[in-house]
Design an enzyme around this catalytic site. Sequence first.
Site, PDB file in Angstrom:
ATOM      1  N   HIS A   1      -0.656  -7.897   6.759  1.00 57.37           N
ATOM      2  CA  HIS A   1      -0.602  -7.440   8.021  1.00 57.37           C
ATOM      3  C   HIS A   1      -0.012  -8.440   9.063  1.00 57.37           C
ATOM      4  O   HIS A   1       0.970  -8.137   9.833  1.00 57.37           O
ATOM      5  CB  HIS A   1      -1.620  -6.332   8.479  1.00 57.37           C
TER       6      HIS A   1
ATOM      7  N   ARG B   1      -0.649   2.694  15.596  1.00 57.14           N
ATOM      8  CA  ARG B   1      -1.439   1.588  15.317  1.00 57.14           C
ATOM      9  C   ARG B   1      -2.811   0.905  16.198  1.00 57.14           C
ATOM     10  O   ARG B   1      -1.968   0.072  16.611  1.00 57.14           O
ATOM     11  CB  ARG B   1      -1.506  -0.070  14.635  1.00 57.14           C
TER      12      ARG B   1
ATOM     13  N   GLU C   1      -1.338   7.878   1.758  1.00 54.14           N
ATOM     14  CA  GLU C   1      -0.892   6.331   0.898  1.00 54.14           C
ATOM     15  C   GLU C   1      -1.749   6.270   0.226  1.00 54.14           C
ATOM     16  O   GLU C   1      -2.192   5.002  -0.306  1.00 54.14           O
ATOM     17  CB  GLU C   1      -1.052   5.149   2.219  1.00 54.14           C
TER      18      GLU C   1
ATOM     19  N   ASN D   1       3.123   1.347   2.163  1.00 52.36           N
ATOM     20  CA  ASN D   1       2.673  -0.240   2.520  1.00 52.36           C
ATOM     21  C   ASN D   1       1.489  -0.021   1.135  1.00 52.36           C
ATOM     22  O   ASN D   1       1.454  -0.737   0.306  1.00 52.36           O
ATOM     23  CB  ASN D   1       2.256  -0.683   3.715  1.00 52.36           C
ATOM     24  N   ASP D   2       1.145   0.830   1.615  1.00 48.26           N
ATOM     25  CA  ASP D   2      -0.230   0.911   1.053  1.00 48.26           C
ATOM     26  C   ASP D   2      -0.329   1.798  -0.981  1.00 48.26           C
ATOM     27  O   ASP D   2      -0.467   1.435  -1.843  1.00 48.26           O
ATOM     28  CB  ASP D   2      -1.473   1.741   1.766  1.00 48.26           C
TER      29      ASP D   2
ATOM     30  N   CYS E   1       6.667   6.183   7.462  1.00 44.77           N
ATOM     31  CA  CYS E   1       6.096   4.359   8.279  1.00 44.77           C
ATOM     32  C   CYS E   1       5.851   2.940   7.777  1.00 44.77           C
ATOM     33  O   CYS E   1       5.430   2.869   8.660  1.00 44.77           O
ATOM     34  CB  CYS E   1       5.400   5.085   9.290  1.00 44.77           C
TER      35      CYS E   1
HETATM   36  C1  PEP Z   1       1.005   1.380   5.036  1.00 46.76           C
HETATM   37  O1  PEP Z   1       0.218   1.162   4.988  1.00 46.76           O
HETATM   38  O2  PEP Z   1       2.381   1.793   5.011  1.00 46.76           O
HETATM   39  C2  PEP Z   1       1.296   1.410   6.416  1.00 46.76           C
HETATM   40  C3  PEP Z   1       2.005   1.776   7.259  1.00 46.76           C
HETATM   41  O3  PEP Z   1       0.062   1.643   7.164  1.00 46.76           O
HETATM   42  P1  PEP Z   1      -0.515   0.036   7.052  1.00 46.76           P
HETATM   43  O4  PEP Z   1       0.478  -1.289   6.838  1.00 46.76           O
HETATM   44  O5  PEP Z   1      -0.838  -0.314   8.318  1.00 46.76           O
HETATM   45  O6  PEP Z   1      -2.229   0.049   6.199  1.00 46.76           O
HETATM   46 MG    MG Z   2      -1.782   1.686   5.165  1.00 49.48          MG
END
Ligand code: PEP
Ligand code: MG
Length: 763
Positions: A367, A474, A612, A635-636, A683
Site C-alpha cells: 500500500h 478506499r 479479488e 492487485n489482490d 480498479c
Molecule cells: C486491489 O486489490 O486491486 C484493490 C484495488 O484494492 P487494494 O489495493 O486496496 O487492496
Molecule cells: Mg484489494
Amino acid sequence: MLTTLKRIVQEMSQIPALDEALFNVASRVKQVMQVDSCSIYLADYDNQEFILKATDGLHPDAVEQVRIGFSEGLIGLVGQREEPLNIEDAHRHPRFKHYPEVHEENYKAFLGTPIIHQRKVLGVITMQQAKMRFFSEDEEAFLVTLAAQLALEISNAEIRGALSSNDILPSTLHQKKVMGIAGSPGLAIGHGFSTDSTVDLRRFVVKRTDDRSQEVQRYRKAVEITREQVDELSNSLEEGIPDDVKAIFQLYHHLLDANSLGREVEAKIQEQWCAGSSLKMVVEDYAARFANMDDPYMQERAIDIVDLSNRILVNILHQARGERPQVTLADKASILVAEEVSATMLAEFPREHLKGIISIRGSNNSHAAILARAMGIPAVMGCQNVSPTLLENKEILLDGYSGEIIIGADNAIRQSFVQLIEEEALLAEQIASEANKACETEDGCRMSLLINAGLSVEIETVARNQGKGIGLYRTEIPFMLRESFPSEKEQIKLYSEVLRCVPEQQVTMRTLDVGGDKPLPYFPINEENPFLGWRGVRLTLDHPEIFLVQIRAMLKASLGLSNLQIMLPMISSVNEVQEASRLIEQAFFEVSEEIKDTGETLVRPRIGVMLEVPSVLYLLPQLARHVDFFSVGSNDLTQYLLAVDRNNTRVAALYNSYHPAVLSALYDIVRQSDAHKIPVTVCGEIAGEPGGAILLLGMGYRRLSMNAHNIGKINWVIRNVNLKESKNLLACALTAQTHQEVYAHINDYLEQKGLGGLIRAGS
Ligand code: PEP
Ligand code: MG
C-alpha cells in the site's frame, strides 16, 4: 552463540573502514570459536580472483598479496560450489593448492563458507585448525549464519564509503548503484532523509522541558507499551529458546522495572530534561559501563540496553505528537527513506520537500507504493541491501521506472539525470494539455476513466476539477490515521465531502478493508498469515457494529444525492454478499426511519463486490444474481492467484499482474460479466499503467479506475492507440509464456506508437 554473532556483526557495522572491520571479524571469530585461524577473502570479478582481505592466523603480510583464481584451490572451490566445505585434512584434498606466503603448513582442518549476497558470491570466510578433525555441525552453522550477515554488511560498506579505493568488489557495488523494485514511476533527485535513523538514541538531540509531569507520564506510558511489545516478542518465540536469548528478555524486563532504569530516568526528568533526553543520558551511561567491563558476556549487555532503549524512544516519540523529528528536519529536496514507509509518514512529511521515496521493505503493490503512485511521487521499494541510516543526507538519484538508486553520482550521470527530469516534465505538460479531450481510441472506441480516491485529500480536488466519477473510494486510510474508530458523525462528514465533490457522478465507496498490510493502530490483529486472515469484509461481518456505523454514515452522507454505490472488499463466497446485503438493508431501514419526518430522500445505493479472491472467478453467475456491479481488484487477484505476498520483497519478482495466468483471468471476468450484463470496472493498479490499459481495452473493459495522477497519461494512451491493434496485442499477450514476453510485446507496441516515453525515463 546468537548474541556473540549479533555482537560481531554490530561491531563490524560500527567500524568505518572495511579492512579494519573485516580484521576485527576474523579475530573475534578466531577467539570465540577457539580455532587457530580465521580469514576472509573478497571476490574481484574483473580479474576473476579472490583476494585475501583479512586474517588472524595466516601470515599478516599475505593480506592483499594472495590472489586465488576463481577456479583454483579450496577457496575457489567454495566459491564455485556456493556451499560450505568442511575438510578434515586440507593438504590431502585434490583441490588443495599451496600458497607459500600464507604459511598454513601447520593447519589441517579447514572450513570455508561462501559470502553470498543476492545470489552473487562476494567472498569466502574460512576457519582453520592445526588438529586434524571435521568441524562440528554447530561450528558450520555459526560460520554460515555469520557469512550471510557479513554479506549484507559488505554490500553496505560501499555505500557508506567504507571501502578504500583499492578495495575490490563486484562492479555493481563500485558504481554505488542499488537495485530495488520500481514502486512509482518518475525520476527524482534529493538528499536522503531517514525517519528511522532519527529514532536512534545515539542521534537524539537532548532537549529541556517545562512540563515535568507530562514527560514522566510519557515515559511511563512508553515503558508500558514497550513491555507489552517485549512480552509479545518473547511469547512469539517457541519453547526451548536458548538460554542466552531468554537472558536478554529477562534483562529487558528487569530494566523496564520502575526500580531499575525508570528511577534514574525520572530523576533526570525532574532536572527538567524531556523524556527522550533523560532516557538517552541514563542509558548511555549504563551502556558505557557495561561496554568497559572485562567479561565479554557483560560487554554484550551494552548492545541489549541500547536496543531496548531505542524501542522505548520510538514509543516516547510516537506519543509526542508534532515532536517527530522528520517534520521539522526535512527542509530541502528530500528522498524519504524508511524501513517501511507508512501512510502517516507521508502525511507528516512536508510535501514541497518530498521528491522521492525509498522503502527498505515492501514491494510494488504494497500500500505504500500505491500511495506513492497516488501522490505522483517516484518510489523504489524493497531496497534491502542498504540501511536507511547509510543513505542519510547523501545525494540520491532515484529512478522509479527501473527501481534503481544511485548514491553520490558523478557529474556526468547527474547532468544526464537532470536532463531526463526536464524531458519528463515536458511530456507531462504535453499530456496535461490534452487531458480534457475525450477518452476515445483512434478508431472511436470510448473508455470511461474513473478515479481511485481515499488515499489523499488532494485527489478529491482533482476529481472535482476533472468531473470524473470515483471508481474506488478506499475508506480505510481515515481509519488508520486516527486513534480510535471514527464516530458515525465524523464518517458522515468525510463521506459527504466526497459524494458532494462530484454530485453528478457515481462514487463507489468501499467498506472498510483493513487487515493484511493495513493495520489499525488501535485494533491490533496478530496473525501468522495476515493476507489470508481476518481482512476486509471478513472482519467487518464479524463486527456488525463497525460495519453498520459505516454504512449508516455512507447513507446519511448521501441524503439528497443519488450517486452512492457501496462496494464490498475481499468477497470469497455468496454467503458473505448475502450477509453484508442484509446488514446494508438493516442500515437503510434504520436511516429511512430516522429521516422519515424530515422530508429528505434516501436513494437505495447500488451494491457491488470486488473481484479479488480467485474463488469468485468460478462464482460469477451466482454473484451476478445478488449484486449490481463488479470491480476487479487486480492487485489482490494477482497476489492470490499467484500465491505471492504482494508486500514481500523476497518474492517481489514473482508478483506480476502481466503474468499470462492473471491476464487470462481478467479476460475471463470481462467476458462473463458481459454475458450476465453486469457492469465491470478494473480498479487495481494495472488499470493505470499504459500497457495494462491497452490490454484491458483489448479484452473488452470499458471502465478503468486509477489514481488521479494517471488519468491524464491513460487518457493520452487511449487516444493514441486503436481497438483493433489492442486486440492483436492481447492475443500475443495471452499466448505468451512469461510476463517478460508480455512486456516485450507491450514495449514494442508502445515504441511503435511513439509512446515509449511513458514507460521509461526519456524518450
Ligand atoms: C486491489 O486489490 O486491486 C484493490 C484495488 O484494492 P487494494 O489495493 O486496496 O487492496
Ligand atoms: Mg484489494
